[in-house]
Scaffold this motif. Structure first.
Motif, PDB file in Angstrom:
ATOM      1  N   ASN A 399       0.527  -0.983  -0.268  1.00 33.51           N
ATOM      2  CA  ASN A 399      -0.224  -0.092  -0.226  1.00 33.51           C
ATOM      3  C   ASN A 399       0.716   1.342  -0.078  1.00 33.51           C
ATOM      4  O   ASN A 399       1.518   1.052   0.423  1.00 33.51           O
ATOM      5  N   PHE A 400       0.194   1.882  -1.254  1.00 32.44           N
ATOM      6  CA  PHE A 400       1.982   3.211  -0.941  1.00 32.44           C
ATOM      7  C   PHE A 400       0.091   4.474  -1.436  1.00 32.44           C
ATOM      8  O   PHE A 400      -0.134   4.859  -1.338  1.00 32.44           O
ATOM      9  N   SER A 401       0.741   5.095  -0.378  1.00 34.80           N
ATOM     10  CA  SER A 401      -0.292   6.818  -0.321  1.00 34.80           C
ATOM     11  C   SER A 401       0.662   7.858  -0.702  1.00 34.80           C
ATOM     12  O   SER A 401       1.336   8.040   0.239  1.00 34.80           O
ATOM     13  N   PHE A 402       1.020   8.655  -0.718  1.00 32.80           N
ATOM     14  CA  PHE A 402       1.262  10.545  -1.317  1.00 32.80           C
ATOM     15  C   PHE A 402      -0.624  10.867   0.327  1.00 32.80           C
ATOM     16  O   PHE A 402      -1.546  10.015   0.318  1.00 32.80           O
ATOM     17  N   THR A 456      -2.055   2.448  -5.069  1.00 27.96           N
ATOM     18  CA  THR A 456      -1.485   3.417  -4.724  1.00 27.96           C
ATOM     19  C   THR A 456      -2.834   4.482  -4.538  1.00 27.96           C
ATOM     20  O   THR A 456      -4.170   4.796  -4.795  1.00 27.96           O
ATOM     21  N   SER A 457      -2.724   5.613  -3.240  1.00 22.82           N
ATOM     22  CA  SER A 457      -3.695   6.435  -3.521  1.00 22.82           C
ATOM     23  C   SER A 457      -2.900   8.088  -2.811  1.00 22.82           C
ATOM     24  O   SER A 457      -1.790   7.907  -3.172  1.00 22.82           O
ATOM     25  N   GLY A 458      -3.932   9.100  -3.923  1.00 25.61           N
ATOM     26  CA  GLY A 458      -3.796  10.452  -3.643  1.00 25.61           C
ATOM     27  C   GLY A 458      -2.607  10.749  -4.681  1.00 25.61           C
ATOM     28  O   GLY A 458      -2.697  11.582  -5.263  1.00 25.61           O
ATOM     29  N   VAL A 459      -3.471   9.719  -5.781  1.00 26.55           N
ATOM     30  CA  VAL A 459      -2.373  10.013  -7.037  1.00 26.55           C
ATOM     31  C   VAL A 459      -3.969  10.469  -8.093  1.00 26.55           C
ATOM     32  O   VAL A 459      -3.398  11.028  -9.126  1.00 26.55           O
ATOM     33  N   GLN A 460      -4.817  11.643  -7.490  1.00 29.29           N
ATOM     34  CA  GLN A 460      -5.385  12.445  -7.946  1.00 29.29           C
ATOM     35  C   GLN A 460      -4.554  14.120  -8.046  1.00 29.29           C
ATOM     36  O   GLN A 460      -5.804  15.269  -9.277  1.00 29.29           O
ATOM     37  N   GLY A 461      -3.709  14.119  -7.235  1.00 29.13           N
ATOM     38  CA  GLY A 461      -3.060  15.525  -6.920  1.00 29.13           C
ATOM     39  C   GLY A 461      -1.770  15.441  -6.516  1.00 29.13           C
ATOM     40  O   GLY A 461      -1.612  16.627  -6.386  1.00 29.13           O
ATOM     41  N   HIS A 462      -0.786  13.968  -7.306  1.00 24.76           N
ATOM     42  CA  HIS A 462       0.169  13.962  -6.706  1.00 24.76           C
ATOM     43  C   HIS A 462       0.120  13.037  -8.331  1.00 24.76           C
ATOM     44  O   HIS A 462       0.214  11.690  -7.868  1.00 24.76           O
ATOM     45  N   ASP A 516     -12.257  13.632  -4.200  1.00 26.88           N
ATOM     46  CA  ASP A 516     -12.001  12.335  -3.635  1.00 26.88           C
ATOM     47  C   ASP A 516     -10.611  12.654  -4.045  1.00 26.88           C
ATOM     48  O   ASP A 516     -10.240  12.554  -5.071  1.00 26.88           O
ATOM     49  N   THR A 517     -10.568  11.239  -2.792  1.00 26.29           N
ATOM     50  CA  THR A 517      -9.175  10.956  -3.093  1.00 26.29           C
ATOM     51  C   THR A 517      -9.547   9.185  -4.273  1.00 26.29           C
ATOM     52  O   THR A 517     -10.130   8.981  -4.693  1.00 26.29           O
ATOM     53  N   ALA A 518      -7.990   9.273  -5.002  1.00 23.43           N
ATOM     54  CA  ALA A 518      -7.992   8.446  -6.252  1.00 23.43           C
ATOM     55  C   ALA A 518      -7.060   7.637  -5.610  1.00 23.43           C
ATOM     56  O   ALA A 518      -6.007   7.868  -5.392  1.00 23.43           O
ATOM     57  N   HIS A 519      -7.957   6.213  -6.019  1.00 24.91           N
ATOM     58  CA  HIS A 519      -6.807   5.106  -6.113  1.00 24.91           C
ATOM     59  C   HIS A 519      -6.817   4.583  -7.789  1.00 24.91           C
ATOM     60  O   HIS A 519      -7.762   3.733  -8.063  1.00 24.91           O
ATOM     61  N   ALA A 520      -5.654   3.622  -7.342  1.00 24.41           N
ATOM     62  CA  ALA A 520      -5.911   2.875  -8.575  1.00 24.41           C
ATOM     63  C   ALA A 520      -4.244   1.373  -7.700  1.00 24.41           C
ATOM     64  O   ALA A 520      -3.798   1.837  -7.676  1.00 24.41           O
ATOM     65  N   VAL A 521      -4.479   0.469  -8.686  1.00 22.55           N
ATOM     66  CA  VAL A 521      -3.814  -0.958  -7.953  1.00 22.55           C
ATOM     67  C   VAL A 521      -2.756  -0.885  -9.240  1.00 22.55           C
ATOM     68  O   VAL A 521      -2.891  -0.992 -10.629  1.00 22.55           O
ATOM     69  N   VAL A 522      -1.980  -0.742  -9.732  1.00 20.65           N
ATOM     70  CA  VAL A 522      -0.640  -1.380 -10.284  1.00 20.65           C
ATOM     71  C   VAL A 522       0.843  -2.252 -10.352  1.00 20.65           C
ATOM     72  O   VAL A 522       0.645  -2.296  -8.735  1.00 20.65           O
ATOM     73  N   ARG A 523       0.698  -2.637 -10.807  1.00 25.24           N
ATOM     74  CA  ARG A 523       1.983  -3.859 -10.793  1.00 25.24           C
ATOM     75  C   ARG A 523       3.158  -3.675 -12.052  1.00 25.24           C
ATOM     76  O   ARG A 523       3.159  -2.809 -13.229  1.00 25.24           O
ATOM     77  N   TRP A 524       4.330  -3.881 -11.295  1.00 25.47           N
ATOM     78  CA  TRP A 524       5.634  -3.466 -11.958  1.00 25.47           C
ATOM     79  C   TRP A 524       6.762  -4.580 -12.116  1.00 25.47           C
ATOM     80  O   TRP A 524       6.696  -5.358 -11.034  1.00 25.47           O
ATOM     81  N   THR A 525       7.735  -5.011 -12.984  1.00 27.52           N
ATOM     82  CA  THR A 525       8.215  -6.305 -12.696  1.00 27.52           C
ATOM     83  C   THR A 525       9.680  -5.161 -12.588  1.00 27.52           C
ATOM     84  O   THR A 525      10.309  -4.095 -12.902  1.00 27.52           O
TER      85      THR A 525
END
Length: 561
Positions: A399-402, A456-462, A516-525
């Motif tokens: 869980n990653f959050s700005f 990810t959380s907070g990516v609506q403004g960061h 509102d706070t925006a959330h998305a799930v991402v995957r990377w290698t």
């Protein structure tokens, strides 16, 4: 090929970039800023997968060498208690380094290392970027990336496009290979913000000489929701270094436009709109080919706009069916919420677009221009393998959050607000999971080739930018179904419908107009490269204030970079 590009020959491109003070003049506006090789934007660099790019960077800023920047120390900071984020806010504004934004290359010293290379005035450094043979072809860019001076230098125009050309044999359709191209570097000159930053730093460059000389017509044009008319013009958008240039199209013919938001402070919502008094029926068509230098699967995707966070790129197909006049704009209409975001650069005129009626005898016909674009999929490198089918147990979620934080210092409230007058949080910045940057403490340590799932959380403004390794979108909370050009439904962001599940990005932002706070799930290698993979908010004033961290990728040492 694109005009004004330094192009690789026989597998190599050796180029010199000199950053120095530069006097910008356009449409009656004159100011002193920082620029590469005496131009805004900097020169286009063009290479192929497998090439070696060597950049000799000379720093000719400032009147005398300055002491090297001292690393920030750990400062206790939580969303409700933040006394200071960096000991030297916006320090050493004439020190610099270089970042190749979006390239999948080594982050080690000598390549895309932004944590260890700091060039004081008068110093030089040679970067060697060995581009993998299977590197995706697309639109990337380069810019300064030294914490404390990034916003001032990039915001003043020090940036340039970096194109990795499509090599033969990558499954690109013939009609795509023959399209005419235009590179559009979109920048903004945020005068009030940069004047505030200058007041906190030790740089002398950046001085507006005759802002009042800008024609009065432009003053009315540039009034938007990011401007205070009492203080005159505060943001002037540029396209390829020009105030409101004229772009030309042939009616009925497709072109490929490479759009780069090289601004430091705002996101753009770009569309083509009829000029005033022009029939609204004469709208132009737009289809998205690639986001952040990575072709969509499949491409293209029909749309009526494209949203670019700071640092973001979108390659689009553009066609206007009839002759006439149009405008390239940002923020013509709100998204699904019906509200405008305070982080949007609302510009009613980025460029004039003149569509000339077609003439079969003009000698400028391009095969495929009049054909309807058919969906296609290009060959992909291993670091872009579709990861949606990987089980959750094989890629545990982090869980990653700005978090928004306010800066508290000894400055007057008026001076503090000058730092960030238009970014929506009034002299604030952000943290990663409540932490600020510390040179010796990574956010995570991960093994090479690990597959990582982040909520990810907070990516609506960061806008979240990750160096070296792009991220694939697995899910978007409150996503809405959008019908793609193939007729297949995909879940896309609910505000603009631009980013969809399965897309790859290196800069993730989901702007919303409702707060509102925006959330998305991402995957990377963690593919191919060990070292420090930098993460930061790409509102560059936030990065300079400590909203930056890194992930330490461990594994067998690389023999060469």
């Amino acid at each position: 090929m694109l005009d004004s590009a330094y192009t690789s020959v026989r597998g190599e491109l050796n180029v010199t970039l000199t950053i120095a003070a530069f006097t910008f003049r356009s449409s009656g506006l004159e100011f002193t800023t920082r620029a590469y090789n005496g131009v805004v934007p900097g020169p286009i660099l063009s290479v192929l997968p497998g090439d070696t790019l060597r950049v000799t960077l000379h720093n000719q800023l400032g009147l005398a060498p300055q002491p090297r920047h001292r690393r920030a120390e750990t400062v206790p900071c939580t969303p409700d208690n933040c006394t200071a984020l960096l000991g030297s806010k916006f320090g050493h504004l004439d020190s610099t380094n270089l970042h190749t934004h979006g390239l999948h290359v080594s982050p080690l010293l000598g390549s895309d290392d932004v944590l260890d290379v700091h060039l004081a005035p008068g110093e030089s450094y040679v970067y060697t970027y060995r581009i993998p043979p299977d590197h995706v072809a697309g639109t990337f860019w380069y810019h300064p990336h030294k914490e404390g001076s990034t916003a001032m230098q990039v915001g003043g125009g020090a940036a340039g496009a970096l194109i990795i050309r499509d090599p033969p044999g990558r499954s690109l359709p013939k009609w795509m290979r023959e399209l005419k191209e235009q590179m559009l570097v979109l920048q903004q000159l945020p005068f009030s913000t940069m004047a505030g930053i200058r007041g906190y730093g030790n740089g002398t460059t950046f001085r507006v000489r005759n802002e009042s000389a800008l024609p009065s017509g432009w003053r009315s044009v540039m009034k938007d929701n990011n401007q205070d008319p009492k203080n005159g013009i505060t943001n002037v958008p540029l396209v390829n270094g020009i105030v409101a240039p004229t772009l030309r199209l042939r009616a009925g013919k497709w072109e490929r436009w490479r759009l780069l938001n090289a601004g430091a402070f705002f996101f753009l919502d770009v569309s083509l709109e009829p000029a005033e008094h022009q029939s609204s029926k004469k709208r132009c068509e737009l289809s998205v080919l690639a986001i952040d230098g990575i072709y969509l699967v499949p491409a293209p995707r029909k749309s009526n706009r494209t949203v670019l966070p700071p640092g973001g790129r979108t390659d689009v197909l553009v066609r206007c069916t009839q002759g006439g006049k149009h405008r390239l704009v940002s923020g013509a209409r709100p998204g699904a919420s019906g509200l405008f975001s305070s982080d949007l650069l609302a510009a009613p005129l980025l460029a004039h677009v003149v569509v000339d009626d077609d003439d079969d005898n003009d000698g400028d016909r391009h095969a495929g221009h009049e054909l309807e674009p058919t969906p296609f999929v290009v060959d992909r490198p291993s670091y872009l393998t579709d990861m949606r089918a990987i089980g959750e147990g094989a890629a545990p979620q982090f869980n990653f959050s700005f978090q928004d934080v306010n800066l508290v210092d000894n400055a007057s409230s008026h001076a503090a607000k000058l730092i960030y007058p238009f970014n929506g949080d009034e002299s604030g910045t952000c943290t990663f999971n409540g932490r600020t940057f510390h040179a010796g403490v990574p956010l995570l340590s991960l093994p090479l080739n690990s597959v990582n799932t982040w909520r990810t959380s907070g990516v609506q403004g960061h806008p979240l930018h990750m160096h070296v390794n792009p991220m694939q979108i697995l899910s978007i909370e409150r996503a809405v179904p959008v019908r793609l050009s193939t007729g297949v439904m995909a879940d896309c962001d609910d505000e603009f419908g631009v980013l969809c599940v399965g897309d790859w990005v290196d800069t993730l932002m989901l702007p919303r107009g409702d707060g509102d706070t925006a959330h998305a799930v991402v995957r990377w290698t963690a593919k191919d490269f060990v070292g420090n993979i930098v993460l930061h908010c790409h509102y560059l004033q936030h990065e300079d204030q400590g909203c930056l961290t890194y992930v330490d990728i461990t594994g067998p040492a690389q023999a060469d970079v």
